[in-house]
Design an enzyme around this catalytic site. Structure first.
Site, short mmCIF file in Angstrom:
data_model
loop_
_atom_site.label_atom_id
_atom_site.label_comp_id
_atom_site.label_asym_id
_atom_site.label_seq_id
_atom_site.Cartn_x
_atom_site.Cartn_y
_atom_site.Cartn_z
CD GLN A 248 14.74 13.55 2.41
OE1 GLN A 248 15.62 14.11 1.79
NE2 GLN A 248 14.88 13.16 3.67
N GLY A 249 12.67 13.59 -2.54
CA GLY A 249 12.61 14.07 -3.91
C GLY A 249 11.20 13.79 -4.39
CG HIS B 47 20.73 9.17 -2.07
ND1 HIS B 47 21.47 10.25 -1.66
CD2 HIS B 47 19.65 9.68 -2.70
CE1 HIS B 47 20.84 11.37 -2.02
NE2 HIS B 47 19.74 11.04 -2.67
NE ARG C 170 15.53 5.60 -8.36
CZ ARG C 170 15.24 6.59 -7.52
NH1 ARG C 170 14.24 7.41 -7.78
NH2 ARG C 170 15.94 6.75 -6.42
CD GLU D 99 15.58 15.34 -6.88
OE1 GLU D 99 15.50 14.25 -7.47
OE2 GLU D 99 14.89 15.63 -5.89
CB SER E 63 5.45 5.72 -1.22
OG SER E 63 5.44 4.63 -2.07
CG LEU F 45 7.94 8.94 -5.72
CD1 LEU F 45 7.52 10.11 -4.84
CD2 LEU F 45 7.56 7.64 -5.06
NE ARG G 62 20.12 9.41 -6.51
CZ ARG G 62 18.82 9.42 -6.26
NH1 ARG G 62 18.18 8.30 -6.07
NH2 ARG G 62 18.15 10.55 -6.21
CD GLU H 295 12.56 0.37 -4.46
OE1 GLU H 295 11.86 1.12 -3.75
OE2 GLU H 295 13.75 0.09 -4.20
CB ALA I 41 -0.95 -0.02 1.19
N GLY I 42 1.91 1.25 -0.82
CA GLY I 42 2.61 2.50 -1.11
C GLY I 42 1.91 3.18 -2.29
CB ILE I 43 2.92 6.00 -4.47
CG1 ILE I 43 2.97 7.08 -3.37
CG2 ILE I 43 2.47 6.58 -5.80
CD1 ILE I 43 3.97 8.20 -3.61
CG HIS J 299 17.84 6.04 -2.20
ND1 HIS J 299 17.13 6.50 -1.11
CD2 HIS J 299 17.36 6.75 -3.26
CE1 HIS J 299 16.27 7.44 -1.50
NE2 HIS J 299 16.40 7.60 -2.79
C1 SIN Z 1 16.49 12.52 -3.32
O1 SIN Z 1 15.68 13.34 -2.96
O2 SIN Z 1 17.69 12.72 -3.38
C2 SIN Z 1 16.00 11.18 -3.69
C3 SIN Z 1 15.12 11.25 -4.84
C4 SIN Z 1 15.02 9.91 -5.45
O3 SIN Z 1 15.52 8.94 -4.90
O4 SIN Z 1 14.48 9.83 -6.54
#
Ligand code: SIN
Length: 511
Positions: free
Chosen positions: A51-52, A233, A372, A118, A47, A378, A278, A361, A17-19, A337
């Site tokens: 943050q991003g 990450h 990614r 980003e 989810s 998301l 990344r 995911e 039950a995430g996004i 991450h």
């Molecule tokens: C982040 O905010 O650095 C992560 C975003 C993401 O993992 O897509």
């Protein structure tokens, strides 16, 4: 459990039950659907920790073709270009769809979306909500929508333990909760179980995300793809707390720099510096740490005084760790991450097992390739959930021939975590991977709480052993270059077990 589950027979069952799970359920309405959630809705989904935000080409200077170009470049030759094209072109409409569900995206005073930058994005195209609380805000709106949709039956506190197949097709789900095991008869199951961070010591994911969906699918005979590609990450807050707090790339997008204990910007030789892809940055930071340095994020000048207002979640994590970002450098290190690999699925979530879909995911659609692009995940979950729901509709109900009742323990990754953390980090080599496979094989072969996480760990390890090249997030010191041809990988549980057994005579199960 108060309801009689026989009343729910034949509905599609969404596990997770995430996004991805919530969106699939909402898109299916008004068709009745059962949503299985291990925790109270929204409580334990990775989810909610995102943050991003969501990457979508919504700016005046942007275009989906640019988003596609950045996605393919980050994926290091391994993306499925057609899958990526369809997703990035559908992304702007998906953002508008979320807004209609009541997601309060960050906007300028004039009402336009406030777009963030980003790493490895050539344009500002990250749509945020609540600054660094994007996942939380999207989850808030979707949970509210699910709660007010009468055709979505939510079963909380139950975890899927096994997929039951008859004649090679899905026939039901064995789940377990406080009241014991239940059998949910259904011909349509959607896995939306998230990632694998709980299999690593250093991760930004909830501890409970330990590859449950991958284990369920693998044991049902599904093909899994690109499992060796695990994303680290570069900037997790380096403190004893686990899981680790993420320090979003958006902070670097606003100008924060990476320095070592001498104050030196050690990334000057890395193309893209703080906004390099990344995988590149995670390796650069990892190498600098491995050579005895410490690494810090410096936000004092930029974003400077606006830091706490722009990034309230990160500011709170720093405060709880005793760090004042206005004055202090923020210690960071790479942490697991995201998992680019997953259950091989097309864009409608269809897997190699009839009656089994995957979304989010846990799925591997080919969007992410070997690495990614930030905030594409998301977006993928929201976009693909619609296509998954469309593909589920109209599949005729098929009653299971028999019912099943058995229980198995909740997965416990404790014994797997040290093995994967040692061998499947930012850099790998044959010796370490073979040692991991030998350690994981007997764990995977025992029918206990460790075996599900060990099955997943073993499959990732074998996939990493078999990829004899370095590409994206998969870097091998013994094969430091790209292979001549970029190929996605596929593996089944049977093949992984066979390969592991060939490494060494079968070890007896001692438990
Ligand atoms: C982040 O905010 O650095 C992560 C975003 C993401 O993992 O897509």
């Amino acid at each position: 459990m108060s309801m009689d589950v026989r009343d729910l027979d034949d509905r599609p069952v969404i596990i997770g039950a995430g996004i991805a799970g919530l969106m699939t359920a909402l898109h299916l309405a008004p068709e009745p659907v059962l949503l299985l959630s291990r925790s109270p809705l929204g409580a334990d989904a990775s989810s909610a920790w995102a943050q991003g935000g969501l990457a979508a080409s919504m700016g005046d200077d942007d275009d989906p073709i640019l988003h596609l170009t950045d996605t393919l470049a980050a994926g290091d030759g391994l993306c499925d270009a057609e899958a990526a094209r369809r997703i990035v072109y559908a992304a702007p409409a998906a953002i508008e769809y979320l807004a209609r569900f009541g997601v309060r995206f960050d906007r300028t005073p004039a009402g336009a979306l406030r777009l963030g930058l980003e790493a490895a994005h050539s344009r500002r195209r990250i749509v945020h909500a609540g600054g660094d609380g994007s996942g939380r805000e999207v989850m808030r709106a979707l949970v509210a929508a699910v709660r007010s949709t009468p055709t979505i039956e939510v079963i909380e506190g139950f975890e899927a333990r096994r997929l039951v197949a008859e004649d090679g097709r899905i026939a039901g789900v064995l789940a377990s909760g406080a009241a014991g095991p239940v059998f949910l008869a259904t011909a349509r199951v959607v896995l939306a179980t998230g990632g694998i961070g709980g299999l690593f010591h250093d991760s930004t994911n909830p501890l409970g995300s330990c590859g449950q969906g991958l284990a369920l699918a693998a044991r049902a005979g599904a093909v899994l793809a690109d499992l060796e590609f695990v994303q680290f990450h570069p900037t997790a807050l380096d403190e004893p707390k686990r899981p680790m707090s993420l320090i979003s790339e958006a902070v670097r997008g606003e100008g924060a720099t990476l320095v070592d204990e001498t104050g030196r910007r050690f990334l000057s030789g890395v193309q893209g510096t703080e906004l390099a892809p990344r995988d590149v940055l995670a390796r650069a930071v990892g190498n600098h740490l491995a050579s005895g340095h410490r690494v810090f994020l410096d936000v004092r000048e930029r974003p400077g005084p606006t830091f706490a207002r722009q990034f309230p979640t990160i500011a709170l994590a720093c405060k709880e760790a005793g760090i004042d970002p206005a004055r202090d450098l923020i210690p960071i290190r790479p942490a697991q991450h995201y998992h680019m690999g997953g259950v091989a699925a097309d864009l409608a979530g269809r897997t190699s097992v009839q009656g089994l879909w995957a979304c989010g995911e846990v799925a591997s659609t080919g969007l992410h390739g070997a690495n990614r692009l930030a905030s594409n995940s998301l977006t993928e979950a929201v976009v693909c959930a619609r296509w998954v729901a469309e593909s589920l509709r109209g599949i005729p109900a098929r009653r299971a021939q028999q019912t099943f009742a058995s229980d198995s323990p909740s997965p416990d990754p404790a014994a797997v975590r040290p093995v994967l953390s040692r061998a499947l980090g930012v850099v790998r080599n044959r010796e370490g991977l073979e040692a991991a496979a030998r350690a994981l094989l007997p764990l995977a072969e025992c029918a206990d709480a460790t075996s599900g996480p060990a099955v997943v760990g073993l499959m990732i390890t074998i996939a990493a052993l078999q990829r004899r090249e370095s590409r994206g997030a998969h870097q091998r010191t013994d094969f430091p270059l790209h292979a001549a041809v970029a190929r996605r990988s596929e593996i089944t549980l049977e093949a992984a077990l066979r390969t592991a057994r060939e490494l060494e005579p079968r070890l007896e199960c001692l438990t």
